[in-house]
Enzyme design. Structure first.
Site, PDB file in Angstrom:
ATOM      1  N   SER A 102       2.111   3.694  11.634  1.00 25.02           N
ATOM      2  CA  SER A 102       2.468   2.349  11.198  1.00 25.02           C
ATOM      3  C   SER A 102       1.216   1.592  10.809  1.00 25.02           C
ATOM      4  CB  SER A 102       3.197   1.609  12.329  1.00 25.02           C
ATOM      5  OG  SER A 102       3.202   0.216  12.089  1.00 25.02           O
ATOM      6  N   LYS A 103       1.275   0.929   9.673  1.00 26.71           N
ATOM      7  CA  LYS A 103       0.147   0.100   9.231  1.00 26.71           C
ATOM      8  C   LYS A 103      -0.124  -0.997  10.259  1.00 26.71           C
ATOM      9  CE  LYS A 103      -2.715  -1.296   5.867  1.00 26.71           C
ATOM     10  NZ  LYS A 103      -3.865  -0.512   5.428  1.00 26.71           N
ATOM     11  N   ARG A 104       0.951  -1.482  10.880  1.00 31.25           N
ATOM     12  CA  ARG A 104       0.807  -2.556  11.874  1.00 31.25           C
ATOM     13  C   ARG A 104      -0.066  -2.123  13.036  1.00 31.25           C
ATOM     14  NH1 ARG A 104       6.195  -2.980  11.038  1.00 31.25           N
ATOM     15  NH2 ARG A 104       6.678  -2.002  13.030  1.00 31.25           N
ATOM     16  N   TYR A 127       0.828  -1.195   0.000  1.00 30.18           N
ATOM     17  CA  TYR A 127       0.000   0.000   0.000  1.00 30.18           C
ATOM     18  C   TYR A 127       0.872   1.260   0.000  1.00 30.18           C
ATOM     19  CZ  TYR A 127       1.394  -0.015   4.848  1.00 30.18           C
ATOM     20  OH  TYR A 127       2.131  -0.009   5.992  1.00 30.18           O
ATOM     21  N   ASP A 153      -6.688   3.594   2.548  1.00 30.00           N
ATOM     22  CA  ASP A 153      -7.598   3.553   3.695  1.00 30.00           C
ATOM     23  C   ASP A 153      -8.344   4.876   3.841  1.00 30.00           C
ATOM     24  OD1 ASP A 153      -6.781   0.973   4.388  1.00 30.00           O
ATOM     25  OD2 ASP A 153      -5.201   1.709   5.720  1.00 30.00           O
TER      26      ASP A 153
END
Length: 491
Positions: A262-264, A30, A272
């Site tokens: 962070s995507k995490r 992404y 998104d």
């Protein structure tokens, strides 16, 4: 290694005399907000000075590649209006623009660096995690001091090796960054990083330097996490005898004072944010201001305006905190500024999620929403009452400000029904006049009539638009039916 004429020809191909920037993403999935900001800054620097903006795909880290990620890059850049002048899909004078397609070049330049004494072959066995940690003691490495003839013999015999940068033991290296100024480091703190891996693919750091030079890149924009690598880049440029581009290191984008986005941790990517109902132009505007300050008070900028006003001097060293509420503010400003026709186009898919009856005009509903919407994903819930009257509580008819209660609401609905039934034209002015005239005749304020009409028509306390607009869109027959339902509820 190639002869001098080959290297001279490579130098002749390099475009000069213009600002040239590059966005060089790795196709790993992404487009996170920091990546989008880098793309925007590189684009704006080039456009501000009528230079060239280049897209380069950095895919040498084969273990992290994600299928379809290159398409995500192209799609995001197209949606964000970041047109590149050169790249894998459009070509250009220094093609190819995909690093794995440039693979033969890196070996030639690694060997040239060895010839010049700034690199050496290393035959030591080290795991990738050891390399990544930078835990490499140069003083203990027998390969660094190995005679070139012995190194050549072992390589010719097929022994696997990496090529490492030879960092001077003594002295310091100083580099200049446009935001951070001059930074000096002790060479003894720098490791002999790998330039070419055993499989012949370059490391990120080496490929960047070679490609940036051969593509004539004048400004290198990247995150501040690469500040620690900059001295080694400088030493590579100096080893090759190449001019050093302008470094522009950007501070991190933070979720809060202490944590990077962070995507995490569930922080949103560009995709998104679009899925959450934000407009691309609002995202572009807001992300550009994450770490860059324009001169003056203006905050809302079109991309064309940003091209005119963007300057490197406005880039901040301080971390930028991503504030979703501020983005909502930007988004609502963009929505309000759209033409009614443009807003209707973007709103219609959201309207149709809950208003499925084609008899209801989506553009008419959109007109109620435009001044009352922050993000597009709010729309379905705001307008679901058009498709079906909710099963609402009669307590909604009780409203202090309009001095309405259940008894007065029942009386008003009974009084307005025959007036509405007799209306020859079902349009805003006629509907409004009918309610105002009734209020005058009964000696009450307009709100005393309009509140129960709106509640009966919508079945909701909060609606986009008032009683007049809602009744007009519902149509005469449906409005009368809903008012009768309201009367039944009120007993």
């Amino acid at each position: 290694m190639k002869d001098a004429a080959w290297f001279e020809e490579m130098e002749r191909r390099i475009p000069t005399g213009e600002v040239r920037t590059r966005f060089a993403p790795s196709p790993t999935g992404y487009m996170h907000v920091g990546n989008l900001r880098t793309a925007l800054y590189t684009y704006l620097i080039a456009r501000h000075d009528q230079g060239k903006f280049i897209l380069r795909i950095e895919d040498t880290d084969q273990g992290r590649l994600v299928e379809g990620a290159v398409d995500v890059i192209y799609k995001t850049m197209a949606e964000c209006h970041l047109e590149h002048d050169e790249g894998p899909d459009v070509g250009g004078p220094v093609a190819p623009y995909v690093q794995t397609e440039r693979r033969p070049l890196y070996k030639e330049y690694a060997e040239l660096l060895m010839e010049r004494g700034h690199a050496y072959r290393c035959f030591c066995e080290k795991t990738e995690s050891q390399e990544d940690s930078g835990d490499f003691g140069r003083g203990d490495d027998p390969c660094r001091a190995m005679a070139r003839a012995e190194s050549d013999r072992r390589a010719a015999a097929g022994e696997p090796y990496v090529i490492r940068q030879r960092i001077p033991h003594e002295g310091t290296t100083t580099f200049h960054d446009e935001s951070y100024g001059d930074i000096t480091v002790e060479n003894s703190t720098l490791d002999d990083q790998v330039l070419l891996k055993r499989d012949g693919l370059p490391t990120y750091n080496f490929a960047n330097v070679v490609d940036d030079h051969l593509m004539g890149i004048t400004h290198v924009v990247r995150g501040s996490e690469y500040l620690s690598s900059a001295p080694k880049y400088n030493l590579l440029y100096e080893g090759f005898g190449w001019p050093i581009p302008k470094y522009v290191h950007c501070s991190p984008v933070m979720r809060d004072q202490h944590n990077k986005m962070s995507k995490r941790h569930g922080d949103p990517s560009y995709e998104d944010l679009i899925a959450q109902g934000f407009l691309t132009d609002a995202v572009i505007n807001y992300v550009t201001l994450l770490g860059w300050s324009p001169r003056g008070e203006q905050e809302i900028f079109s991309l064309d305006e940003l091209k005119q006003v963007f300057d490197i001097a406005g880039i901040s060293k301080s971390p930028a905190i991503f504030d979703i509420e501020k983005l909502r503010y930007f988004n609502s400003a963009y929505i309000r500024a759209m033409s009614p026709e443009d807003f209707a186009k973007v709103a219609e898919p959201y309207i149709r999620q809950t208003v499925t009856d084609p008899a209801y005009d989506a553009a008419a509903i959109a007109a109620l929403l435009q001044q009352r919407t922050e993000v597009l994903t709010e729309i379905p819930e705001k307008v679901d009452f058009f498709d079906a009257l909710p099963d609402y509580d009669v307590e909604l008819f009780v409203h202090k400000k309009s001095k309405s209660d259940k008894a007065s609401s029942k009386a008003m609905l009974e009084a307005i029904l025959p007036v509405f039934e007799a209306l020859p034209a079902w349009e805003d002015e006629a509907i409004m006049n009918a309610m105002v005239t009734l209020a005058e005749s009964l000696g009450v304020k307009n709100a005393k009539v309009m509140w129960p009409v709106r509640i009966a028509a919508a079945g909701k306390a909060v609606t986009p638009g008032g009683a007049v607009e809602i009744c007009r869109i519902l149509g005469k027959d449906e409005t009368l039916r809903r008012l009768r339902v309201g009367l039944e509820k009120l007993g």
